[in-house]
Write an enzyme that holds these catalytic residues in place. Structure first.
Site, PDB file in Angstrom:
ATOM      1  CD  GLU A   9     -37.431  51.387   4.279  1.00 17.93           C
ATOM      2  OE1 GLU A   9     -36.655  50.587   3.720  1.00 17.93           O
ATOM      3  OE2 GLU A   9     -38.354  51.035   5.045  1.00 17.93           O
TER       4      GLU A   9
ATOM      5  CG  MET B  93     -38.190  28.788  11.700  1.00 17.83           C
ATOM      6  SD  MET B  93     -38.575  29.819  13.137  1.00 17.83           S
ATOM      7  CE  MET B  93     -40.194  30.465  12.658  1.00 17.83           C
TER       8      MET B  93
ATOM      9  CE  LYS C 164     -43.041  46.834   5.954  1.00 15.47           C
ATOM     10  NZ  LYS C 164     -42.119  46.542   4.861  1.00 15.47           N
TER      11      LYS C 164
END
Length: 468
Positions: A189, A11, A182
């Site tokens: 990137e 979380m 990815k």
């Protein structure tokens, strides 16, 4: 008690936002975090939502509809291994774990193999878009068994970003292919960010422009060929001020850091014999920039050019920087997609590069107008070996290479470090050369190590006694 449709472990900001994204799309979500107070805080801050907190792994797993779908949004490495081990006692055959972290693809392959022994499917999924993307729609790169993907694809399509109404998610391929894509996405990137940083530095140092002026230039660039997420945020970064009314960009320490995915990409390029030169230089630049104390010392000892750059036509020079940046960007993508093609062949992944470029068009960090051109080229011809050889990109390269060459030459003359741009023109010239001086290298290797060589006028393998 009703069971939930999906569960999310982890979380921190990415996991939390992904859970909220799922809930907003009408899914009931079980959530778990190792630190219980974080789970409690999320529920407190998001009342009246279909988020169901659990404080033990057992209760969390048993709260889910069978076959279960559990998304891991946790730190890669040991934390992922430990979490999977804690889940195993409560899982059933047919359950699916989606690892959404930046996991090394070979780790995903091994974990998937081990989990399949007990009938549990692992999907290694790259999620791109940062915290905002996780909340409102990321680009998703899932790899694993096709049947497992088919089961979870409805929810992935619901939570993904979309481009022209089509979700930015597609089945990448088997085992670790999703995490590999990815990884290369992150490498591209690195190249994008480095090229933009170098363009900013040229505008700042050679043209001596202030932040407001450079921001306006990037804003103009963002309206055309260079339209992209990274250009868009750069124009805003340049004019952001801190609480003392100072430009924040001028107060940030010039040491680049990273989390390792760029390094993984360059290591894989070496394994595949792929000339990933621009992206590799971008990785090395971050390492070099981190040598701040050494650079400060060297700046007092090592000499550079003392000349003062005078530009005759500023607007013309700025346009040449734009063209150099765009061609550099094309070369970075060309290298990245070439590596994807090589990996696909080596690992038998059957990657659909046109589909991959399509899902990069929205939600992810490298989203750019350029990607539509890449997708179009793949839809016209899926058999080319390099983007530079396709109609659109070869026309740009043949038109813009003179600007790239001039910007690199001037920057070198005046001592401006531009490793990515200089790598771009070097790659371009090497790739377009019918003959390279590697013949001498082969002769040297044979001279000192008897490594043999081939000839252009005869077939076979040759060795020469160079001492005779």
């Amino acid at each position: 008690m009703a069971k939930q449709q999906i569960g999310v472990i982890g979380m921190a900001v990415m996991g939390r936002n992904l859970a909220l994204n799922m809930e907003r799309n009408q899914y009931t979500v079980s959530i778990f975090n190792r630190s219980l107070d974080i789970t409690e805080k999320i529920i407190l801050n998001n009342p009246n939502k279909n988020l169901f907190p659990f404080f033990s792994i057992k209760d969390f797993v048993l709260s889910l509809i069978v076959p279960r779908c559990i998304v891991l949004m946790i730190k890669s490495g040991v934390a992922t291994d430990d979490t999977i081990k804690s889940l195993i006692p409560y899982l059933s055959k047919g359950d699916i774990i989606i690892d959404g972290g930046n996991t090394f693809y070979k780790d995903t392959i091994q974990r998937g193999y081990e989990l399949l022994k007990i009938g549990v499917n692992l999907i290694g999924a790259g999620f791109s878009g940062g915290e905002k993307g996780a909340l409102y729609g990321p680009s998703i790169m899932p790899g694993g068994r096709q049947e497992a993907y088919n089961y979870v694809s409805p929810i992935l399509k619901k939570i993904a970003s979309n481009s022209e109404g089509i979700p930015c998610v597609t089945y990448i391929g088997p085992d670790g292919s999703g995490h590999y894509v990815k990884m290369v996405h992150n490498g591209i990137e690195y190249g994008d960010m480095q090229l933009i940083a170098e363009s900013y530095f040229i505008l700042k140092t050679l043209l001596r422009l202030d932040n407001q002026s450079i921001s306006k230039i990037f804003d103009i660039w963002n309206q055309g060929e260079l339209n992209s997420y990274l250009i868009d945020i750069t124009k805003d970064i340049l004019i952001k001020k801190d609480d003392q009314n100072n430009y924040l960009i001028d107060c940030i320490l010039d040491e680049g850091s990273s989390k390792g995915t760029g390094t993984w990409t360059t290591k894989s390029a070496l394994d595949l014999n792929e000339p990933l030169t621009l992206i590799t230089e971008s990785v090395f630049f971050r390492y070099l920039s981190s040598l701040k104390s050494q650079r400060l010392l060297a700046s007092k000892i090592l000499c550079g050019p003392k000349d003062f750059f005078i530009v005759l036509n500023r607007d013309d020079f700025i346009e040449k920087i734009r063209q150099a940046l765009y061609l550099g960007k094309i070369i970075s993508y060309a290298q990245g997609f070439s590596q994807l093609n090589s990996a696909s062949q080596k690992y038998n992944w059957n990657l659909k590069l046109g589909e991959i470029s399509r899902i990069f068009q929205s939600g992810c960090i490298i989203r750019a107008k350029l990607l539509k051109n890449i997708t179009q080229e793949y839809s016209s011809n899926n058999n080319f070996v390099n983007l530079l050889l396709t109609p659109y990109f070869r026309e740009i390269a043949n038109t813009y290479h003179s600007s790239l060459r001039e910007i690199v030459s001037i920057s070198v003359k005046y001592g401006i470090p531009i490793p990515a741009l200089s790598s771009a023109i070097s790659y371009f010239d090497s790739y377009r050369s019918a003959f390279l001086p590697s013949n001498l290298i082969q002769a040297q290797r044979d001279f000192f190590g008897a490594h043999t060589y081939k000839r252009i006028d005869k077939s076979g393998i040759f060795h020469t006694n160079w001492y005779s």
